[in-house]
Design an enzyme around this catalytic site. Structure first.
Site, PDB file in Angstrom:
ATOM      1  N   PRO A  43       0.793  -1.237   0.000  1.00 41.11           N
ATOM      2  CA  PRO A  43       0.000   0.000   0.000  1.00 41.11           C
ATOM      3  C   PRO A  43       0.826   1.288   0.000  1.00 41.11           C
ATOM      4  O   PRO A  43       0.833   2.048   0.976  1.00 41.11           O
ATOM      5  CB  PRO A  43      -0.831  -0.142   1.271  1.00 41.11           C
ATOM      6  N   CYS A  44       1.469   1.576  -1.113  1.00 43.14           N
ATOM      7  CA  CYS A  44       2.298   2.777  -1.225  1.00 43.14           C
ATOM      8  C   CYS A  44       1.472   4.050  -1.053  1.00 43.14           C
ATOM      9  O   CYS A  44       2.021   5.090  -0.687  1.00 43.14           O
ATOM     10  CB  CYS A  44       3.057   2.785  -2.546  1.00 43.14           C
TER      11      CYS A  44
END
Length: 179
Positions: free
Chosen positions: A138-139
């Protein structure tokens, strides 16, 4: 290459649009958010396009990804990933990033500190900009030090990042802090 498992890829509908996933076995190699080039571009020659599986681990992954994007949040950490061939620094960044719970964020500098590379916030940003598996890694949960939404390499840019954070009911992003 003889003896290697071929890649399989499929695209599927979600609440935010058509996403795509590429697997080697049951491990995710690549994930695409809506707006990317067609699924078949830039995939290895031995990739097989498959219909969305109806059973098994792959189907469970797609079901939970859809549910997450519908607001039934899941950390998605149980999904196996294949990060073979990626630089060690990137894998370290992705490990820390993957540990961020939905609704929470870290700064680029905080990620750098957690991998033992204080001062490497820009390198963290570059690694996240090359993230082959956004959402599952989950950048979008990594923010600038001022909590502003600067740059996002996925299609839709900052608007996509903001939408994913809103789905996850993340508070405080895009707002400057007092201290």
């Amino acid at each position: 290459m003889p003896g290697t498992t071929p890649f399989d890829a499929t695209d599927f509908d979600t609440a935010i649009g058509r996403c795509a996933v590429t697997w080697r076995g049951d491990a995710v190699v690549r994930f695409r958010l809506p707006g990317h080039d067609p699924l078949t571009t830039r995939l290895p020659d031995d990739t097989h396009r498959v219909a969305t599986p109806a059973t098994g681990p792959r189907a469970a992954m797609l079901t939970r990804i859809r549910a997450h994007l519908d607001g039934d949040l899941d950390d998605l950490r149980w999904i196996p990933l294949d990060l073979a061939g990626l630089p060690e620094f990137h894998r370290a960044v992705y490990t820390v990033t993957r540990a961020i719970d939905p609704g929470r964020t870290l700064g680029y500098g905080e990620v750098a500190g957690r991998i033992g590379a204080p001062g490497a916030a820009q390198a963290v940003g570059q690694a996240l900009g090359r993230n082959p598996i956004p959402l599952i890694i989950p950048c979008h949960r990594v923010l600038a030090a001022d909590h502003a939404l600067h740059g996002f390499s996925a299609p839709g840019g900052v608007e996509t990042k903001q939408r994913l954070l809103a789905i996850e009911r993340t508070s405080g992003f895009g707002e400057p802090t007092l201290f």
